[in-house]
Design a protein around this motif. Structure first.
Motif, PDB file in Angstrom:
ATOM      1  N   ALA A 141     -62.865 -76.316   1.771  1.00  9.83           N
ATOM      2  CA  ALA A 141     -62.749 -76.796   0.393  1.00  9.83           C
ATOM      3  C   ALA A 141     -61.481 -76.249  -0.254  1.00  9.83           C
ATOM      4  N   THR A 142     -60.811 -77.090  -1.018  1.00  4.88           N
ATOM      5  CA  THR A 142     -59.550 -76.704  -1.658  1.00  4.88           C
ATOM      6  C   THR A 142     -59.552 -77.120  -3.133  1.00  4.88           C
ATOM      7  N   THR A 143     -58.583 -76.598  -3.875  1.00  3.86           N
ATOM      8  CA  THR A 143     -58.511 -76.871  -5.315  1.00  3.86           C
ATOM      9  C   THR A 143     -58.288 -78.353  -5.626  1.00  3.86           C
ATOM     10  N   ASN A 144     -57.632 -79.058  -4.726  1.00  2.76           N
ATOM     11  CA  ASN A 144     -57.434 -80.498  -4.914  1.00  2.76           C
ATOM     12  C   ASN A 144     -56.961 -81.126  -3.591  1.00  2.76           C
ATOM     13  N   GLY A 145     -56.826 -82.430  -3.591  1.00  2.00           N
ATOM     14  CA  GLY A 145     -56.431 -83.126  -2.369  1.00  2.00           C
ATOM     15  C   GLY A 145     -55.002 -82.815  -1.958  1.00  2.00           C
ATOM     16  N   LEU A 197     -51.960 -77.734   3.098  1.00  2.59           N
ATOM     17  CA  LEU A 197     -52.538 -76.851   4.122  1.00  2.59           C
ATOM     18  C   LEU A 197     -52.561 -77.540   5.489  1.00  2.59           C
ATOM     19  N   ALA A 198     -52.912 -78.819   5.501  1.00  3.03           N
ATOM     20  CA  ALA A 198     -52.997 -79.560   6.769  1.00  3.03           C
ATOM     21  C   ALA A 198     -51.668 -79.510   7.507  1.00  3.03           C
ATOM     22  N   GLN A 199     -50.589 -79.669   6.756  1.00  7.91           N
ATOM     23  CA  GLN A 199     -49.276 -79.687   7.401  1.00  7.91           C
ATOM     24  C   GLN A 199     -48.807 -78.284   7.777  1.00  7.91           C
ATOM     25  N   LEU A 211     -55.109 -69.312   4.764  1.00  7.10           N
ATOM     26  CA  LEU A 211     -53.930 -69.582   3.917  1.00  7.10           C
ATOM     27  C   LEU A 211     -54.337 -69.946   2.493  1.00  7.10           C
ATOM     28  N   SER A 212     -55.542 -70.528   2.336  1.00  2.21           N
ATOM     29  CA  SER A 212     -55.987 -70.952   1.006  1.00  2.21           C
ATOM     30  C   SER A 212     -56.444 -69.773   0.158  1.00  2.21           C
ATOM     31  N   THR A 213     -56.639 -68.617   0.772  1.00  2.00           N
ATOM     32  CA  THR A 213     -57.100 -67.429   0.040  1.00  2.00           C
ATOM     33  C   THR A 213     -56.060 -66.311   0.143  1.00  2.00           C
ATOM     34  N   GLN A 214     -54.803 -66.660  -0.102  1.00  4.12           N
ATOM     35  CA  GLN A 214     -53.670 -65.709  -0.143  1.00  4.12           C
ATOM     36  C   GLN A 214     -53.450 -64.987   1.177  1.00  4.12           C
ATOM     37  N   ALA A 215     -53.945 -65.562   2.276  1.00  5.95           N
ATOM     38  CA  ALA A 215     -53.737 -64.976   3.602  1.00  5.95           C
ATOM     39  C   ALA A 215     -54.119 -63.489   3.616  1.00  5.95           C
ATOM     40  N   VAL A 227     -47.478 -65.325   3.979  1.00  8.66           N
ATOM     41  CA  VAL A 227     -47.415 -65.811   2.597  1.00  8.66           C
ATOM     42  C   VAL A 227     -48.503 -66.866   2.429  1.00  8.66           C
ATOM     43  N   GLY A 228     -49.490 -66.566   1.622  1.00  2.47           N
ATOM     44  CA  GLY A 228     -50.613 -67.490   1.448  1.00  2.47           C
ATOM     45  C   GLY A 228     -50.574 -68.204   0.110  1.00  2.47           C
ATOM     46  N   PHE A 229     -51.663 -68.889  -0.193  1.00  2.00           N
ATOM     47  CA  PHE A 229     -51.774 -69.695  -1.415  1.00  2.00           C
ATOM     48  C   PHE A 229     -53.130 -69.432  -2.061  1.00  2.00           C
ATOM     49  N   ASN A 230     -53.228 -69.778  -3.326  1.00  4.91           N
ATOM     50  CA  ASN A 230     -54.536 -69.733  -3.989  1.00  4.91           C
ATOM     51  C   ASN A 230     -55.027 -71.164  -4.134  1.00  4.91           C
ATOM     52  N   TYR A 231     -55.640 -71.666  -3.081  1.00  3.61           N
ATOM     53  CA  TYR A 231     -56.047 -73.072  -3.015  1.00  3.61           C
ATOM     54  C   TYR A 231     -57.561 -73.220  -2.866  1.00  3.61           C
ATOM     55  N   ARG A 232     -58.315 -72.177  -3.204  1.00  2.00           N
ATOM     56  CA  ARG A 232     -59.747 -72.223  -2.934  1.00  2.00           C
ATOM     57  C   ARG A 232     -60.511 -72.891  -4.072  1.00  2.00           C
TER      58      ARG A 232
END
Ligand SMILES: *Cc1c(COP(=O)(O)O)cnc(C)c1O
Length: 412
Positions: free
Chosen positions: A69-73, A79-81, A238-242, A254-259
């Motif tokens: 699950a992610t913050t948006n499409g 993330l997929a790429q 990667l979606s949780t700041q790695a 280097v991660g992201f906040n995409y949760r």
């Protein structure tokens, strides 16, 4: 569907501006109950039982091993790429006609979109043209090289547009042959089937969106699905700041906040329980439009390929100005004046300044669909009487061709 549930909350801006809005959420199931559960238990943020439950429900529905699950499409596409390992200056095939998000996410990685025209029947990526392009590339050291740019072609990003699947089989065959990854943008087409197989189960990975106007919504939200547990774990990481450690704040990437949050996932669970009802409603609306508009000259309804099960997510017609007597934009304005919200299709991406200097193969079909396409109201909760009302307005605005001729004669 349920007459006692309004199609949109009272005070919804789209509802206020238009008596019949284009597409508004339908929150008629367990949404209140599940969200209340989040509030009562305090699990409102990005950890909680609904996140996992929503992921499992969606993976089961699509038939993949896992879902993230992610913050948006858009985040799911990014993330997929990342997990597919796309690099800067590599090329990714994207349809010339789509909402802009997939092309933008290609650029997030410094990669380059190659725009492939769509086909005129079902308006999806023109698979024949994509294959023609791939076959024109150079196959060297297990890599596919675009002769024109010298760049490596690494991936295909088909977008299942408007609820209808892309003709995937020939694409998948070429992708195997040339070792390309296939990431499905299934954000508009949850529930659609290609030859009986759910979209999202066809490529190496797929992305979904639960934005407000999608077939089911979490307010904002997305999902990445794949049969590769390695990809899914990497995407979640990667979606949780790695974060590398359960306790310590240690990060080797280097991660992201995409949760996605638990509150949004709670909405998602409730919405997903009713997906089949939503699809049935969309298909009923589409059938009614088709019946009501069948005799109107110059109005061409959207179609479903024999090998497809379409959700008809966003019901769209083509307006042939010479046969109908009005352009799609004139019709849009007249319908708006009558309280009916409609919307054109997207500017073709090869014409978008945001993606200037990108390669395009063809593009004329996308341009024609952009000129003629008009999406009509098709909320899940829309009554068939309202469909009839919209259709009646469209019928009444039609100007027979002889009027135009007569005007020409008198003015000449
Ligand atoms: C809606 C949509 C997205 C992105 O969804 P968000 O959740 O709004 O980020 C991506 N691609 C297409 C084709 C879409 O229609």
């Amino acid at each position: 569907m349920d007459a006692d549930h309004p199609a949109a909350p009272v005070g919804d801006p789209a509802q206020a501006a238009h008596n019949i809005p284009l597409a508004v959420p339908h929150l008629a199931g367990n949404e209140w109950k599940y969200v209340k559960e989040c509030l009562d238990t305090g699990w409102v943020s990005s950890v909680g039982p609904f996140v996992t439950r929503f992921e499992q429900m969606l993976a089961q529905r699509v038939g993949t091993v896992e879902a993230v699950a992610t913050t948006n499409g858009t985040a799911a596409l990014h993330l997929a790429q990342l997990v597919a390992g796309h690099q800067a200056n590599e090329e990714v095939l994207v349809p010339a006609l789509t909402f802009i998000a997939p092309a933008n996410t290609v650029r997030y990685l410094g990669a380059r979109p190659v725009f492939i025209d769509v086909e005129p029947e079902y308006w999806q990526m023109d698979v024949g043209r994509a294959i023609e392009f791939l076959d024109s590339c150079l196959w060297r050291n297990q890599s596919l090289i675009n002769k024109e740019t010298g760049r490596r072609v690494v991936s295909i990003l088909p977008v299942h547009l408007l609820g209808h699947p892309v003709d995937m089989a020939p694409l998948l065959e070429r992708a195997r042959q040339y070792k390309l990854t296939v990431i499905e943008d299934a954000t508009e087409s949850l529930g659609a089937l290609y030859k009986g197989v759910p979209v999202g189960k066809l490529g190496d990975g797929a992305c979904f969106s639960f934005n407000g106007n999608k077939i089911i919504t979490t307010g904002g939200g997305g999902m990445f699905t794949s049969d590769s547990t390695a990809w899914c774990h990497r995407a979640r990481y990667l979606s949780t700041q790695a974060k590398d450690d359960e306790v310590e704040y240690l990060h080797s990437n280097v991660g992201f906040n995409y949760r996605l949050t638990n509150v949004q996932a709670a909405l998602g669970c409730a919405q997903l329980e009713r997906l089949d009802l939503c699809i049935a409603a969309k298909r009923r609306i589409a059938a009614e439009y088709e019946r009501q508009l069948a005799e109107v000259p110059g109005i061409r309804p959207m179609k479903q390929a024999p090998w497809a099960f379409s959700t008809f997510w966003l019901y769209t017609v083509l307006v042939d100005e010479s046969a109908y007597g009005l352009s799609s934009r004139d019709l849009m304005r007249k319908l708006a004046a009558a309280g009916v919200q409609t919307r054109p299709l997207w500017q073709p991406l090869h014409l978008s300044p945001a993606h200037a200097r990108s390669l395009v193969l063809g593009g004329e079909v996308a341009e024609n669909l952009y000129r003629c396409g008009l999406s009509l109201p098709c909320s899940v909760g829309l009554a068939l009487e309202d469909v009839a009302r919209v259709a009646e307005l469209i019928r009444s605005f039609h100007r027979p061709a002889q009027v135009a001729v007569a005007t020409e004669l008198t003015s000449g």
